[in-house]
Every structure is written in structure tokens, then in C-alpha cells.
Write an enzyme that holds these catalytic residues in place. Structure first.
Site, PDB file in Angstrom:
ATOM      1  N   LYS A 145     122.863   5.256  23.355  1.00 40.79           N
ATOM      2  CA  LYS A 145     123.188   6.682  23.234  1.00 40.79           C
ATOM      3  C   LYS A 145     121.880   7.486  23.223  1.00 40.79           C
ATOM      4  O   LYS A 145     120.922   7.109  22.533  1.00 40.79           O
ATOM      5  CB  LYS A 145     123.972   6.927  21.943  1.00 40.79           C
ATOM      6  N   SER A 185     132.616  10.376  15.814  1.00 42.81           N
ATOM      7  CA  SER A 185     131.982  10.294  17.135  1.00 42.81           C
ATOM      8  C   SER A 185     131.862   8.896  17.718  1.00 42.81           C
ATOM      9  O   SER A 185     131.487   8.752  18.875  1.00 42.81           O
ATOM     10  CB  SER A 185     130.584  10.918  17.084  1.00 42.81           C
ATOM     11  N   SER A 204     131.373  12.439  19.949  1.00 43.46           N
ATOM     12  CA  SER A 204     130.266  12.744  20.807  1.00 43.46           C
ATOM     13  C   SER A 204     129.756  11.562  21.639  1.00 43.46           C
ATOM     14  O   SER A 204     129.061  11.780  22.622  1.00 43.46           O
ATOM     15  CB  SER A 204     129.104  13.261  19.952  1.00 43.46           C
TER      16      SER A 204
END
Lengths: 482, 493, 98
Positions: free
Chosen positions: B78, B183, B159
Site C-alpha cells: 500500500k 480500510s 481505503s
């Protein structure tokens, strides 16, 4: 009679409180492993934590915590075994994180006190409200470029203690005495070097004025005053300004001001317009700071002797209160004195240090940390006096030679043959010679001119190049004239 | 079998058996990324050259018998984790071009164990969002689509939308992710994969771009519960550089996946049965509970009375912390700087931040600034932290009766790119089932459990006691086994 | 509590986010929507409740302390490498008047 400033409407009292920022002595910063030394190349003592880089997290330095605890103990203050860090949010060029990690709601040290002494000998207690740990900001340089400011983050993250006093001071002198005493205590404790030129200590001065018997009126904060002298000047300048405002029918607004050392006046600091809304909240990156009572006890047990205690001890050793005061002002001076006095006559050691030695410092513009004569050598000189090797008078000459050459007194005595003559035979020969050469004066003496006794002693000492033991010379002159 | 169809477990087995190499796996994933990323936009940065170099080095280590637990496994990272020498954007224009000179602890741990990084995956800007649409580097498309409406592009959730989409589309064996309000778990559920947010303090936050410090936790997403367990074991562990990192040993999470659930008491919180909840979600939940009962667990009705206040609490606490954490993006030391002629410092700040932050991030900074400002702190921030304490207490009381809590992971399946845009609060409701675990600091795992009528994946969540990820893995694996979830998205390598 | 336009401008200024005049209305409406929804917290009885600080599930442990050693720094180039306006060994910003 207490201090007042006379205005058009009569006398005004002053109410003064100080917030002192003292840089903690530690190798590394409060929340990062970067160094804290003064004067390094720009941005060379910066970790990514200090520079507020993404993902960086603070980890606290145990020594900085210990220093805060020691200082609290030295101020006879409450040590809070549970304290917490908060974020103080504001934007500034030299504040990389956009917040300062500080202790707002729960400081590590609570109420304490300092005793100050004024010129007239009066003593006064000034209350300490609190002491907390926080990060210093970086430094902006405004004079390097026509349109830019330059940012150096070497200071960013260095540990500071903010020490807040009660509004207990009532005159510039008291404010000056407080700052001096606080600095002295911190330096004794070894928690702050007190070096105001390098910014290791700065004071924010809160000043208000009032008529006798009134409560507090609005105060103003004069920021970042960096010497005792300027603190005293800033207090007076700001008080006079406020008196003028009140007396001309105006109202003093609570605000942050700067002291202009050139003009000797304070001016408003408009750039801090958001200063009232710091949006404090608990620092989520740091758990609470919980101190073990045993650890605090250990720190307490290892505290050095503080100036008031030391002063009392010196008086008990036979020093005058004045000498004791002078010798304890700076801990380096006291340490010097202690080395000189160790195993010797304290009174005589004090006389030498405050007399010839201080005179030499002044004359040579040297500092106690860079003395022209070491404490060990000065002590050695005292030993030579004590065992009769040299006379007091000769010792003063040897002291000057020590300054010039840096040599030990024993070496100087040896090299220059300055050893005091205590051999009675040699003294008798010298006296006999003097008497023989001055037969006329001997006759005058014998006819009653007693004052000539000193003349014979002097001539003998001169003939012996000052090395004759004064007591023995006296004795022999008396005997041979007898 | 195509190399990209491997799970992490099967890939490691194949590597250990000498049936494949890290280079072969890495090449296969890079080929898939080259082919599919232009459409999915899951990766912001593809590190093809470095990945191949790392794969070669990994194969060499394996050849001399120095294989780490993740030796040779290609993963996606990420783009919130700082990676030394590789651009790290946090999905924001304000960090455009930022190359960290340091490595986050979590990615460092993965490298230590032999992982190969394929690149940095997309996310909502500063991890603020539930759709991945707030990214400054473009939206990510969910590799799944509705059976009866294949042309409507769906969001992967957020997210960690890039992480979930990449793993679901077989573009990596697993991915790192972070979870502040859901998320990890919401995008995992939307993309039909597994993802766990561990206990707060289990993974170091050092080197992860901060959103809300007291809520952020790193965790993995992967195709199976066991894969998550393998990854978490490498990612987790005490880190002296994070003062909130827990100094606890890291258990063998993979072993816990095989542990039976017989005798476990499973809490069913009545407050999670929302008014107007989709019947499919309700049915899936029922089904999941039945599977656990069939494997010997018992169900306990419990009450978590402050659940309905969790989202508003979160939307005070998280923006407050974010408003402070994001103050460092000021155009002075890194990232974007925006000025006009004769800008003073203040103008520079204001222009840089107005241009560099997207609308959602600006909104949250504004909310956060407001709730901390003078006169409102007590009414908002302090109040929210008290309600948060009550939410945590709700769970503490429940643990007296149950060993784990099972809930739906999300209130719906993945939605369309153009849906739910009308107002921010509607979007915030995505996290209704997940946010409580963040507020209370608890571990929570999302497990794919079935498909809705349109063929989209739905997930269930298992919330565990503090530090008891192992029970989350046991229960999650039990659901996974029973669900036998074998569906795959239409778009995949 | 409902935000007026002046408060929105003040908050934007405090947060250092430039807000064009024509954006104030939209921002005001969005913030009021969110704050109105947050308002429901006021209904919770929190009398005597200690506010939670930090994210640890069982309350925060005591802070660990590191030893006082210089382990970082000496990397001015790396610190300055990402700066948009590096001025030699410094970060450059528009001149600040104090």
C-alpha cells in the site's frame, strides 16, 4: 517600602511572572537520537523525526525525563508520577511537524518554590507553578537572502523545560534575582548550562500593573528575553507602557510582545495572531509518562549540593557570608574553591581565591573555566606558605610567576632558589653584616630611636633577597641588638 | 495451474518444493500487472526492475539454504508505507515525487523474511475514504462486476482499494494494507478476499504515513485466511521506534487457522442488526453463524449498547488527529509547493494545502480543526473520547460471555463508481460494522462468505479479544472452510 | 451547533487551507451536514466517564524510554533531498517578518 512606579495618578505596583525555557543537558534530543551540540553545521543534527517526515514517530529520552525530575527536586517541587504529553498545534516555518509536543494538562513537575535574596539582604519566596518537558523548534535565519528566510532544524526537537513561576515578583530587581537564582540552581543540578547567549535559557516575562489593594489587571507577555539585564529592562519598559495606557484612559489588551533591546521598549508581535487557539489534545503517539517511585528516589539521592546549602556550609567552615556568597554564585567557582581548600585552611583559601585569584581573572579577562592558575597549583602555594617554605609576601610574587609560566609553585621555588631561609646561622650572619655596616644607626637605636628596628629587619630581608623567614629575622635582630 | 492463481501458501509450497522460482512468479505477476493495471489502476508505482532483482536475489538465497518464511513471495505494498528509494504518495498530490530515505518497519520485516515487492498500490488519499475514489492518482476498479450489469464499474472499497483489487485480480500473492475505520476489512469484503486488522499495537506504525494515530493499524489482505496469518506473522512484532508498539511475542497465526472452533462462544451483537439492513446481508450473517454452530460453537446474544454512536465518535476522533498529523504537509521540506507571485509564508501554506489536498481530506482537516478549536474541544473531542471509552467498555463486558464476535463486514456489496456520491455521511456509513474494532483497539478479520444475487462477494467479520488474533483466525478459517468460497472475479491475471 | 460562513473562514485559516470565496458556501453546507450528524453524541450520558486517550485496547501501558545516545542525524543531504526550495544547507521559505 515596596517598589512602585510613580505615574500621573500616583504610584503603581508591578505584578511579574516568568516562564523560563531552559534547554535540557542531554546528548540526544527529547524524541530522537540526533545530537544536541551547539554550533553544528546547519541541518546536520536532524533526524527525520525532528524534520517531521511522513510516518516518523517520537520515542522519549530517559535522560531528559531524569533531568526534569532532578530539576523539580531541586526546586522543592512535587514530582508527578503520572504525566502526559499533548500536541500544541500551530504553523510556523521552524516547526516541522506543525505541532509542538508539550505537556499542557498534566506536567511532570507541579508546585515548588525558589528563595531569592535582594540587594538589601531581604529574602523572598517565589512560587513555581509547574515545570513541563517540551520540544524546541528549529531556527529561522532572516539575514541570509533578500527575499527568503532560511530554516535550520538542528535545534528542532531538543528538550526544553518550561518553568513557570507564580506572579509573585513585584519589581525588576526581583525578576532579575529570580532568573539569576533559577539559572544558578539549574547549573548546580547540571540540568541546563544556563548559557543565555546561545539561547539555552530564554524567559517569557508576564507583566501587569495595578493600584495598591487591587486584584490583577490584564497582563502582557514579553517573549524570548535572553539576559537577566534585559528581563529587568523589559519589566520596567512594559510596566511604564501599561501605566501610560491606563492613565490615558485606555485599556491594556492581553497580547504577546517583543522587547527591542536597542530602543529599550516593547512592541506588539502581530505575527502570532492565531496564538490563542493551539488546539491542544493528548499526543496519541505517546503513552502516558509513568515514573517509578524508586527511580525518583534514586535521582533524589544522587542530587548534587545546591547553592543555598553550600553557602551555609562555607559559613560554617569559617568564611564570611560575603565570601561564601561570592564563591557559590557559579558552581565552577565553588568547585575551584573546594579544590584549593581541600585539606587546607578554608579561610586562607577563600582569601586567596577571592583576592589575588579573582583580581587575576579580572585583569586577564579570563573565566573560571579557563583559569590562569589551576586550583591544584594554588593549593600547592598555600601548602608552601603553611609549611614555612615561603613567606606570604614571597607567595604573592610566586603567584605572579605561576600566572606567567603556568608552572607549579614548588618548581618555581626550586628553579629560582626562592626557598625561605630558616637556618639561624645564616640569618645571624646576615644580621651581623647589616649591623656592622650601619654602626651609626645601631648607635641611634641604642640611644632610644626604637623605630629603627624595622630598618634593620628590612635591610636584612633585602640582603637575603626576601627569603629570610620573617619571624626568625625579627628574633635575631632583637637578639643581636640586645 | 497458472502461477498467478497460487495462494501465498501454495506458492511458498511450490517454491520450497523447487517447482517454481521467485523470478518465474514475479515475471508472471508483472505480466499480469502490465496487462490489467491500465484498466484497474491498482498500482501507482510498478517496481518491475527492482522486483526482478529482488526475485533473483531471493532465488539465490534459497539456493544456498537461506530461505526466509516469505522467501520469494511477490507482494504489493500500500502506498502509505514508506519504502526507501521508492516514491511514496499516500494517494495525495501533496506528496507527489516524495522519495523516503527510510523503510517502514512493517515492510522492513517483510523484506527480512524474503518477500519481493512488485510496487506500490493505490489508496484513498491519506487513507481517507471507502471507495478509493479520493486518490489523487485516479480511482481503482474492482475486478468484480455485477452479473446482470457487467458494464457498471464498481469500487473496490477503501481505503486499501488498490491492495484488495490487486490481490483479487491475482496481481500479487498478498498485499499490505492499513485500517483506521475499516480500510482493510471493507475492501477485502468488496473484493472477495480476506483481510485482518490486528490489535492496536501489534504492527509497528513507524514509517506508515499517519492518518489517525490512535486508530491506524497495519495488516495484510490475501486470498485466504491462512495467507493473512502467514503475512501477519512477518509484519507484526515489537518495534522500539513506535512508542505504542506492544512488546509481546508474535504467535504462530497460521497454526491457529487449523484450530477447531468447537466449544467457542460466539457473540451476536443485537445492535448490529440495523434497521433496513439488506436481507442478503442478514441472511449471510445467519448462514455464517449456522456454520459455526455446525462446527461445535455456541451462539450468545450480546449487547454492545453504544454501537450506534461509534461512527459519529470516529468522525470526531479521526479528523481531529488527522488535522494535526497532516499539518506537516506545508510545502517546506518535501512534496508539493504552490505559490503565487509575492507569496508570503502563510500564503504558501494556504495555496500548497488547498492545491495538494483533495476535497475529502480538506473536509476532514476542517472538521478536525473545528472540533479541537477553543470553545468546542469539550463538546466534541472530549465528548467523543468519553463515548469511545464507553464503546471499549461495551466490548470488555462482552468478553466475559464470549470468545469472539461475528458480524457482517459491510452493509452492502461493492457499489458503482458513480453511486453514493451525494453526501459525505452516506459514504461514512460503509464503516458501520468495522469502526468499533478500531475505536476499541481490537482485532477484526473479514472473510469472504458468499455472493449476493448479482454475483458480488460479501464478507463476514470476526472481532476478537485484545491480542487474540488467533481466535479470529480460527473462527475466520472455519467460516472460510464452510463457505468454500471459490468464486473469482471476471478480471484477473 | 451550526457553522456560519465567518467560522468556516476562520477554521480554514487556522488549518492553513486557502478557501476561495465561492467555495465557502459549499464547505459550510458539508461541514454542517457532518456536524449535525455528529451532534447525536450529545445524547450519550458520559457522566463520570474517563475519556479514552490513545488506541490501546486495555488502556495505555507506561511509556518506554530510550537511552540517551546519539544514534541519528549527520545526514543533512538526505534531510534536504526532497525540499522544494533547498538553499544550500537550509530549507528556503519566503522571508518571514517577526
Amino acid at each position: 517600602m515596596s517598589y512602585t512606579i510613580e505615574g500621573n495618578t500616583g504610584p503603581w505596583e508591578l505584578v511579574i511572572g516568568l516562564e523560563v525555557h531552559a534547554q535540557v543537558i542531554s546528548h540526544s534530543k527529547l524524541f530522537s537520537g540526533a545530537a544536541t551540540a551547539f554550533g553544528a553545521e546547519p541541518n546536520s543534527q536532524v533526524s527525520f523525526i525532528d524534520a517531521g517526515f511522513p510516518g516518523m514517530l517520537p520515542v522519549i529520552n530517559r535522560e531528559c525525563v531524569a533531568q526534569a525530575v532532578r530539576t523539580g527536586l531541586g526546586l522543592n517541587a512535587e514530582i508527578n508520577l503520572w504525566s502526559r504529553f499533548d500536541r500544541k498545534n500551530y504553523f510556523y516555518a521552524d516547526l516541522p511537524q506543525g505541532y509542538q509536543i508539550s505537556q499542557y494538562a498534566h506536567p511532570i513537575v507541579g508546585k515548588g518554590e525558589i528563595e531569592i535574596e535582594l540587594a538589601d539582604g531581604a529574602k523572598k519566596i517565589v512560587g513555581i507553578t509547574r515545570l513541563h518537558l517540551e520540544q524546541d523548534a528549529g531556527k529561522s535565519l532572516h539575514d541570509q537572502h533578500p527575499t527568503k528566510s532560511f530554516i535550520d532544524l538542528n535545534r528542532s526537537g531538543v528538550a526544553l523545560m518550561e518553568i513557570v513561576s507564580e506572579p509573585d515578583m513585584r519589581s525588576p530587581e526581583e525578576a532579575g534575582a529570580y532568573l539569576t537564582k533559577l539559572r544558578q540552581i539549574l547549573r548546580y543540578l547540571g540540568t541546563c548550562d544556563g548559557n543565555m547567549d546561545e539561547g539555552s535559557m530564554r524567559a517569557d516575562v508576564n507583566v501587569s500593573v495595578r493600584k495598591a489593594g487591587e486584584g490583577y489587571r490584564t497582563r502582557c507577555e514579553v517573549k524570548n528575553v535572553n539576559s537577566v539585564k534585559f528581563v529587568m529592562q523589559a519589566v520596567e519598559a512594559e510596566a511604564r507602557r501599561q501605566i501610560e495606557v491606563w492613565e490615558s484612559g485606555g485599556t491594556v489588551e492581553q497580547e504577546t510582545r517583543l522587547f527591542d533591546t536597542q530602543r529599550g521598549t516593547t512592541r506588539s508581535m502581530r505575527s502570532k495572531e492565531d496564538a490563542h487557539d493551539y488546539r491542544y489534545f493528548p499526543e496519541p503517539d505517546l503513552p502516558p509518562l509513568v515514573l517509578e517511585p524508586d527511580w525518583v528516589e534514586q535521582l533524589k539521592a544522587s542530587l548534587p549540593e545546591l547553592p543555598d546549602v553550600r553557602r551555609a556550609r562555607y559559613v560554617a567552615m569559617g568564611l564570611t557570608p560575603y565570601d561564601a556568597h561570592v564563591l557559590t554564585l557559579e558552581k565552577e567557582t565553588a568547585a575551584f574553591f573546594e579544590t584549593v581548600a581541600k585539606g587546607r585552611d578554608a579561610k586562607q583559601a577563600a582569601n586567596w581565591v577571592t583576592g589575588d585569584f579573582f583580581a587575576a581573572l579580572n585583569r586577564l579577562k579570563r573565566d573560571i573555566t579557563d583559569p590562569p592558575v589551576t586550583a591544584e597549583n594554588l593549593g600547592g602555594l598555600l601548602d608552601l606558605i603553611a609549611d614555612g617554605t615561603v613567606s606570604g609576601k614571597l607567595a604573592k610574587e610566586i603567584f605572579e610567576i605561576m600566572i606567567e609560566t603556568g608552572k607549579a609553585p614548588g618548581v618555581i621555588v626550586e628553579e629560582r632558589g626562592l626557598k625561605q631561609v630558616t637556618d639561624t646561622g645564616a640569618i645571624e650572619a646576615a644580621v651581623a653584616d647589616v649591623l656592622a655596616k650601619n654602626a651609626d644607626k645601631v648607635a641611634e637605636y641604642k640611644s632610644g630611636k626604637d623605630k629603627l628596628f624595622g630598618f634593620f629587619v628590612g635591610q636584612t630581608m633585602k640582603a637575603m633577597q626576601g627569603k629570610g623567614n620573617p619571624a626568625l629575622v625579627n628574633e635575631v635582630v632583637k637578639k643581636l641588638l640586645g | 495451474m497458472r502461477l498467478t492463481d497460487h495462494t501465498l501458501r501454495s506458492a511458498l509450497d511450490a517454491l520450497n518444493a523447487g517447482e517454481t522460482t521467485s523470478v518465474a512468479l514475479t515475471e508472471a505477476f508483472l505480466e499480469g500487472i502490465a496487462r490489467l493495471n491500465p484498466r484497474l489502476n491498482a498500482f501507482i508505482t510498478v517496481s518491475a526492475d527492482q522486483a526482478l532483482e529482488a526475485a533473483k536475489a531471493s532465488d539465490a538465497r534459497r539456493a544456498v539454504g537461506k530461505a526466509g518464511p516469505l522467501e520469494g513471495a511477490p507482494l504489493a505494498i500500500k502506498d502509505l508505507f514508506c519504502t526507501a528509494g521508492t516514491q511514496t504518495t499516500a494517494g495525495s498530490a501533496i506528496l507527489g515525487g516524495f522519495v523516503p530515505p527510510y523503510e517502514s518497519t512493517v515492510t522492513k520485516n517483510l523484506l527480512r523474511d524474503g518477500a519481493v515487492f512488485l510496487g506500490k498500490v493505490n489508496l484513498d488519499e491519506f487513507a481517507m475514504g471507502s471507495s478509493n475514489k479520493t486518490s489523487a492518482y485516479g480511482a481503482v476498479e474492482n475486478p468484480w462486476s455485477r452479473a446482470n450489469d457487467p458494464d457498471t464499474r464498481l469500487v473496490p472499497g477503501g481505503s486499501s482499494g488498490g491492495s484488495a483489487a490487486a490481490v483479487a485480480a491475482h496481481l500479487a500473492l498478498g498485499a499490505t494494507a492499513t485500517d483506521t475505520g475499516g480500510s482493510i476489512r471493507q475492501p477485502a469484503a468488496f473484493c472477495g478476499i480476506a483481510g485482518i486488522k490486528p490489535t492496536y499495537g501489534r504492527c509497528s506504525r513507524f514509517g506508515i504515513v499517519a492518518f489517525a494515530s490512535s486508530l491506524d493499524q497495519a495488516g495484510p489482505v490475501a486470498r485466504t485466511v491462512e495467507d493473512c496469518a502467514i503475512l501477519l506473522r512477518s509484519m507484526a512484532g515489537f518495534d522500539p521506534r513506535d512508542a505504542t508498539s506492544a512488546d509481546l511475542p508474535v504467535p504462530d497465526f497460521a497454526a491457529a487457522c487449523a484450530r477447531p472452533v468447537k466449544g467457542l462462544r460466539i457473540g451476536v451483537p443485537r445492535e448490529y442488526r440495523l434497521d433496513g439492513m439488506a436481507p442478503e446481508i442478514e441472511a449471510l450473517w445467519r448462514q455464517g453463524l449456522d456454520w459455526l454452530v455446525q462446527q461445535g460453537a455456541t451462539l450468545v446474544d450480546i449487547s454492545l449498547p453504544h454501537t450506534k454512536y461509534a461512527l459519529p465518535t470516529y468522525y470526531v476522533v479521526a479528523p481531529a488527529e488527522a488535522s494535526s498529523n497532516l499539518a506537516r504537509y506545508d510545502g517546506v521540506r518535501f512534496g508539493l509547493r504552490e505559490t503565487a507571485q509575492n507569496s508570503d509564508l502563510r500564503d504558501l501554506y494556504e495555496r500548497t494545502r488547498a492545491k495538494g489536498f483533495g476535497a475529502e481530506v480538506q473536509r476532514r482537516i476542517m472538521i478536525g480543526t473545528y472540533v479541537l478549536s477553543a470553545g468546542y474541544y469539550d463538546a466534541y473531542y472530549l465528548k467523543a473520547q468519553k463515548v469511545r471509552a464507553l464503546i471499549r467498555r461495551d466490548f470488555e463486558q462482552a468478553w466475559g460471555q464470549v470468545d469472539a464476535i461475528v458480524t457482517p463486514a459491510t452493509p452492502s456489496a461493492a457499489f458503482g463508481m458513480d453511486e453514493k456520491q451525494d453526501d459525505p455521511v452516506t459514504m461514512y456509513l460503509n464503516d458501520v460494522f468495522t469502526v468499533t474494532a478500531n475505536l476499541a483497539g481490537l482485532p477484526g478479520i473479514a472473510v469472504p462468505a458468499g455472493l449476493d444475487a448479482q454475483g458480488l462477494p460479501l464478507g463476514l467479520q470476526v472481532i476478537g479479544k485484545p491480542w487474540d488474533e488467533e481466535t479470529c483466525f480460527s473462527v475466520g478459517a472455519a467460516i472460510e472452510r464452510a463457505a468454500n468460497f471459490t468464486a473469482v472475479p471476471g478480471i484477473r491475471a | 451547533m451550526s457553522l456560519d460562513a465567518a467560522t468556516v473562514r476562520r477554521i480554514a485559516s487556522l488549518a492553513r487551507i486557502r478557501l476561495e470565496e465561492d467555495e465557502v458556501g459549499r464547505m459550510q453546507a458539508e461541514l454542517n451536514g457532518i456536524l449535525g450528524w455528529i451532534e447525536q453524541l450529545q445524547a450519550v450520558d458520559t457522566e463520570g466517564v474517563e475519556p479514552m486517550a490513545g488506541g490501546a485496547p486495555e488502556g495505555q501501558p507506561a511509556m518506554r524510554m530510550r537511552e540517551d545516545a546519539v544514534t541519528d542525524g549527520g545526514q543533512a543531504d538526505a534531510v534536504l533531498a526532497n525540499a522544494p526550495d533547498r538553499m544550500g544547507a537550509y530549507f528556503g521559505v519566503p522571508k518571514v517578518v517577526e
